[in-house]
Design a protein around this motif. Structure first.
Motif, PDB file in Angstrom:
ATOM      1  N   ARG A 137       0.829  -1.214   0.000  1.00  0.00           N
ATOM      2  CA  ARG A 137       0.000   0.000   0.000  1.00  0.00           C
ATOM      3  C   ARG A 137       0.859   1.258   0.000  1.00  0.00           C
ATOM      4  NH1 ARG A 137      -4.705  -1.671   4.397  1.00  0.00           N
ATOM      5  NH2 ARG A 137      -5.690  -3.285   3.108  1.00  0.00           N
ATOM      6  N   GLU A 138       1.958   1.205   0.776  1.00  0.00           N
ATOM      7  CA  GLU A 138       2.859   2.357   0.779  1.00  0.00           C
ATOM      8  C   GLU A 138       3.464   2.586  -0.598  1.00  0.00           C
ATOM      9  OE1 GLU A 138       5.683   1.640   3.793  1.00  0.00           O
ATOM     10  OE2 GLU A 138       4.319   2.080   5.459  1.00  0.00           O
ATOM     11  N   ARG A 139       3.818   1.464  -1.274  1.00  0.00           N
ATOM     12  CA  ARG A 139       4.342   1.623  -2.638  1.00  0.00           C
ATOM     13  C   ARG A 139       3.301   2.244  -3.552  1.00  0.00           C
ATOM     14  NH1 ARG A 139       6.998  -4.442  -3.167  1.00  0.00           N
ATOM     15  NH2 ARG A 139       8.721  -4.109  -1.683  1.00  0.00           N
ATOM     16  N   ALA A 140       2.044   1.732  -3.401  1.00  0.00           N
ATOM     17  CA  ALA A 140       0.976   2.304  -4.228  1.00  0.00           C
ATOM     18  C   ALA A 140       0.790   3.785  -3.926  1.00  0.00           C
ATOM     19  CB  ALA A 140      -0.333   1.544  -3.986  1.00  0.00           C
ATOM     20  N   LEU A 141       0.838   4.131  -2.602  1.00  0.00           N
ATOM     21  CA  LEU A 141       0.715   5.542  -2.238  1.00  0.00           C
ATOM     22  C   LEU A 141       1.877   6.361  -2.787  1.00  0.00           C
ATOM     23  CD1 LEU A 141      -0.494   5.211   1.448  1.00  0.00           C
ATOM     24  CD2 LEU A 141      -1.783   6.181  -0.434  1.00  0.00           C
ATOM     25  N   ALA A 142       3.094   5.768  -2.719  1.00  0.00           N
ATOM     26  CA  ALA A 142       4.257   6.488  -3.275  1.00  0.00           C
ATOM     27  C   ALA A 142       4.091   6.702  -4.774  1.00  0.00           C
ATOM     28  CB  ALA A 142       5.532   5.706  -2.984  1.00  0.00           C
ATOM     29  N   GLU A 143       3.594   5.639  -5.467  1.00  0.00           N
ATOM     30  CA  GLU A 143       3.367   5.793  -6.911  1.00  0.00           C
ATOM     31  C   GLU A 143       2.319   6.861  -7.191  1.00  0.00           C
ATOM     32  OE1 GLU A 143       2.339   1.969  -8.308  1.00  0.00           O
ATOM     33  OE2 GLU A 143       4.400   1.157  -8.213  1.00  0.00           O
ATOM     34  N   ASN A 331      -1.893   1.121  16.406  1.00  0.00           N
ATOM     35  CA  ASN A 331      -2.861   0.626  15.434  1.00  0.00           C
ATOM     36  C   ASN A 331      -3.319   1.796  14.565  1.00  0.00           C
ATOM     37  OD1 ASN A 331      -4.697  -0.801  13.995  1.00  0.00           O
ATOM     38  ND2 ASN A 331      -6.109  -1.176  15.689  1.00  0.00           N
ATOM     39  N   VAL A 332      -3.041   1.709  13.274  1.00  0.00           N
ATOM     40  CA  VAL A 332      -3.316   2.826  12.358  1.00  0.00           C
ATOM     41  C   VAL A 332      -4.363   2.437  11.318  1.00  0.00           C
ATOM     42  CG1 VAL A 332      -1.066   3.907  12.665  1.00  0.00           C
ATOM     43  CG2 VAL A 332      -1.328   2.137  10.949  1.00  0.00           C
ATOM     44  N   SER A 333      -5.277   1.519  11.658  1.00  0.00           N
ATOM     45  CA  SER A 333      -6.292   1.099  10.685  1.00  0.00           C
ATOM     46  C   SER A 333      -7.275   2.232  10.399  1.00  0.00           C
ATOM     47  CB  SER A 333      -7.030  -0.129  11.219  1.00  0.00           C
ATOM     48  OG  SER A 333      -7.664   0.174  12.452  1.00  0.00           O
ATOM     49  N   ASP A 334      -7.744   2.931  11.483  1.00  0.00           N
ATOM     50  CA  ASP A 334      -8.666   4.057  11.276  1.00  0.00           C
ATOM     51  C   ASP A 334      -7.992   5.171  10.485  1.00  0.00           C
ATOM     52  OD1 ASP A 334     -10.565   2.679  12.732  1.00  0.00           O
ATOM     53  OD2 ASP A 334      -9.911   3.560  14.645  1.00  0.00           O
ATOM     54  N   ILE A 335      -6.716   5.394  10.791  1.00  0.00           N
ATOM     55  CA  ILE A 335      -5.980   6.457  10.083  1.00  0.00           C
ATOM     56  C   ILE A 335      -5.831   6.101   8.609  1.00  0.00           C
ATOM     57  CG2 ILE A 335      -3.736   7.600   9.960  1.00  0.00           C
ATOM     58  CD1 ILE A 335      -3.650   7.239  13.056  1.00  0.00           C
ATOM     59  N   ARG A 336      -5.657   4.794   8.304  1.00  0.00           N
ATOM     60  CA  ARG A 336      -5.567   4.384   6.897  1.00  0.00           C
ATOM     61  C   ARG A 336      -6.879   4.647   6.170  1.00  0.00           C
ATOM     62  NH1 ARG A 336      -2.344  -1.434   7.339  1.00  0.00           N
ATOM     63  NH2 ARG A 336      -0.275  -0.557   7.775  1.00  0.00           N
ATOM     64  N   LYS A 337      -8.012   4.382   6.864  1.00  0.00           N
ATOM     65  CA  LYS A 337      -9.307   4.660   6.241  1.00  0.00           C
ATOM     66  C   LYS A 337      -9.443   6.141   5.919  1.00  0.00           C
ATOM     67  CE  LYS A 337     -11.756   0.824   8.481  1.00  0.00           C
ATOM     68  NZ  LYS A 337     -12.808   0.459   9.454  1.00  0.00           N
ATOM     69  N   SER A 338      -9.075   6.991   6.894  1.00  0.00           N
ATOM     70  CA  SER A 338      -9.162   8.435   6.651  1.00  0.00           C
ATOM     71  C   SER A 338      -8.197   8.873   5.552  1.00  0.00           C
ATOM     72  CB  SER A 338      -8.871   9.192   7.943  1.00  0.00           C
ATOM     73  OG  SER A 338      -7.600   8.830   8.444  1.00  0.00           O
ATOM     74  N   LEU A 339      -7.009   8.215   5.485  1.00  0.00           N
ATOM     75  CA  LEU A 339      -6.071   8.525   4.395  1.00  0.00           C
ATOM     76  C   LEU A 339      -6.663   8.149   3.039  1.00  0.00           C
ATOM     77  CD1 LEU A 339      -2.643   7.457   5.918  1.00  0.00           C
ATOM     78  CD2 LEU A 339      -3.235   9.727   5.121  1.00  0.00           C
ATOM     79  N   LYS A 340      -7.362   6.990   2.989  1.00  0.00           N
ATOM     80  CA  LYS A 340      -8.022   6.598   1.735  1.00  0.00           C
ATOM     81  C   LYS A 340      -9.077   7.629   1.332  1.00  0.00           C
ATOM     82  CE  LYS A 340      -7.373   1.585   2.088  1.00  0.00           C
ATOM     83  NZ  LYS A 340      -8.062   0.289   2.266  1.00  0.00           N
ATOM     84  N   ARG A 343      -7.361  10.621  -0.007  1.00  0.00           N
ATOM     85  CA  ARG A 343      -6.852  10.356  -1.363  1.00  0.00           C
ATOM     86  C   ARG A 343      -7.983  10.427  -2.388  1.00  0.00           C
ATOM     87  NH1 ARG A 343      -4.222   4.590  -3.287  1.00  0.00           N
ATOM     88  NH2 ARG A 343      -4.001   5.101  -5.477  1.00  0.00           N
ATOM     89  N   ALA A 344      -9.161   9.833  -2.037  1.00  0.00           N
ATOM     90  CA  ALA A 344     -10.295   9.858  -2.963  1.00  0.00           C
ATOM     91  C   ALA A 344     -10.749  11.293  -3.223  1.00  0.00           C
ATOM     92  CB  ALA A 344     -11.445   9.033  -2.394  1.00  0.00           C
ATOM     93  N   SER A 345     -10.835  12.101  -2.150  1.00  0.00           N
ATOM     94  CA  SER A 345     -11.230  13.495  -2.332  1.00  0.00           C
ATOM     95  C   SER A 345     -10.199  14.272  -3.137  1.00  0.00           C
ATOM     96  CB  SER A 345     -11.440  14.150  -0.965  1.00  0.00           C
ATOM     97  OG  SER A 345     -10.236  14.094  -0.210  1.00  0.00           O
ATOM     98  N   ARG A 356      -8.439  19.040   4.881  1.00  0.00           N
ATOM     99  CA  ARG A 356      -9.098  18.963   6.187  1.00  0.00           C
ATOM    100  C   ARG A 356      -8.888  17.589   6.829  1.00  0.00           C
ATOM    101  NH1 ARG A 356     -13.843  17.047   7.194  1.00  0.00           N
ATOM    102  NH2 ARG A 356     -14.502  17.115   5.013  1.00  0.00           N
ATOM    103  N   LEU A 357      -9.047  16.505   6.031  1.00  0.00           N
ATOM    104  CA  LEU A 357      -8.823  15.155   6.561  1.00  0.00           C
ATOM    105  C   LEU A 357      -7.366  14.961   6.984  1.00  0.00           C
ATOM    106  CD1 LEU A 357     -10.935  13.139   3.991  1.00  0.00           C
ATOM    107  CD2 LEU A 357     -11.432  13.374   6.412  1.00  0.00           C
ATOM    108  N   ALA A 358      -6.421  15.489   6.193  1.00  0.00           N
ATOM    109  CA  ALA A 358      -5.001  15.370   6.560  1.00  0.00           C
ATOM    110  C   ALA A 358      -4.713  16.105   7.866  1.00  0.00           C
ATOM    111  CB  ALA A 358      -4.131  15.922   5.436  1.00  0.00           C
TER     112      ALA A 358
END
Length: 372
Positions: A137-143, A331-340, A343-345, A356-358
């Motif tokens: 996922r980090e690679r995908a985010l980096a890409e 545990n960063v699962s909730d933070i990953r959801k907010s990051l997604k 990213r979508a926005s 705002r989410l960041a």
């Protein structure tokens, strides 16, 4: 003589051959004597070694005698030690029993440890898989971040091009404004000339109207005179007809003369003055607003409050802080959801929501770090 010489030569050859054989035998004898001397030296050395070994054997015999005496002493000591060993054997048996019991306990503990190790290995494998998924996922985010950086560069290039185009449009607008000002000046000059011409034409029209009025009066006067003449002609014709009728009645022949009929008077033509040119048309043409494509209302694009670069910077900061928190064991699962969601926005173009989410993610991570 020749035969004797030949015999002498043969004897010489034979003697030479024998001399050679003697020399060879002499060499062999010398070599054998050298070998014998070497053997004598070896024998003498062996004798000296034998004597040394004899002395050593005597010394060893004396040492063996001493050792035998010590062995006897050691036997006595060994008997005493055997007794001690028996005592130790008893104690060892008891210790072996205790060690067996402890070994059983150790085996049980080993089984338990193996079970715990298997469970821990499973957990570690699951964690490794999670880490791999996170790395992917980090690679995908980096890409995606690289793609976004490329898109941002493209947008910057487009902004530069748009700025250049705006400068060109401003320059063209200025040129057109200058041209329009010159046109307005020319139109003002033309309108002034037209106004002067209108004044002159109005004056001419007034003079023409006066002439028309005078001509109309003269025409009316002429029409009255024509009517009078027509009445006179009618009266003359009636008189002629009366005279001819009277002459015919009296029986006097008159020469036939063609009757001249006067045409009826033409109808009076009223001279109408020409209509003056309407000033409204010229004023409307002169005062018409000049319209150009430059001054048209262009659609203004509503720009977002937060720029693309600011939103991208906040998202990268949030991602780095999330990585640090994950490395620290949070545990960063909730933070990953907010990051997604961010990213979508961001991909949809809603930079305000992404920033705002960041910012919310950064506040949550800072609160967690402060609590620790």
């Amino acid at each position: 003589m020749k035969a004797q010489a030949l015999k002498i030569k043969e004897t010489k050859n034979i003697l030479d051959a024998r001399q050679k054989e003697v020399d060879a035998l002499r060499v062999e004898l010398e070599s054998r004597s050298a070998e014998l001397e070497k053997r004598e030296a070896r024998v003498e050395a062996e004798r000296a070694e034998f004597l040394k070994e004899r002395d050593q054997v005597a010394a060893s015999r004396a040492a063996i005698d001493k050792d035998l005496s010590t062995v006897r002493m050691d036997r006595d000591k060994a008997a005493a030690e055997e007794r001690r060993v028996q005592d130790w054997a008893r104690t060892l048996n008891e210790r072996e029993k205790t060690t067996k019991e402890r070994e059983d306990q150790v085996k049980r503990l080993e089984h338990e440890l193996t079970d715990h190790l298997k469970e821990s290995e499973r957990k570690i494998q699951a964690l490794v898989e999670r880490e791999e998924v996170g790395a992917q996922r980090e690679r995908a985010l980096a890409e995606t971040i690289e793609r976004l950086s490329v898109i941002e560069k493209g947008m910057a290039d487009r902004d530069r091009k748009l700025a250049n185009r705006e400068e060109e449009l401003i320059r063209l607008q200025n040129e057109r404004l200058v041209a329009l000002e010159t046109r307005e000046r020319e139109i003002l000059k033309i309108s002034e000339e037209m106004f002067a011409r209108q004044k002159a034409s109005a004056e001419q029209h007034e003079s023409v109207v006066e002439l028309q009025n005078t001509l109309r009066d003269e025409l009316n006067h002429l029409a009255d005179e024509r009517e009078k003449l027509a009445v006179k002609e009618k009266s003359l014709l009636e008189a002629e007809r009366y005279i001819t009728a009277a002459l015919e009645a009296s029986g006097i022949d008159l020469p036939d003369e063609p009757e001249e009929r006067t045409p009826p008077p033409p109808p009076a033509v009223e001279m109408q003055p020409p209509r003056p040119p309407s000033r409204a048309g010229t004023t409307a043409v002169a005062q018409a607003p000049l319209h150009d494509e430059i001054f048209e209302d262009e659609p203004v694009e509503t720009k977002p409050r937060v720029s693309r670069a600011d939103a991208l910077e906040r998202m990268t900061k949030a991602l780095e802080t999330a990585k640090r928190a994950r490395d620290a064991g949070k545990n960063v699962s909730d933070i990953r959801k907010s990051l997604k969601q961010a990213r979508a926005s961001f991909e949809s173009g809603d930079y305000d929501a992404a920033s705002r989410l960041a910012a919310e993610i950064l506040r949550e991570l800072e609160a967690v770090v402060a609590a620790r």
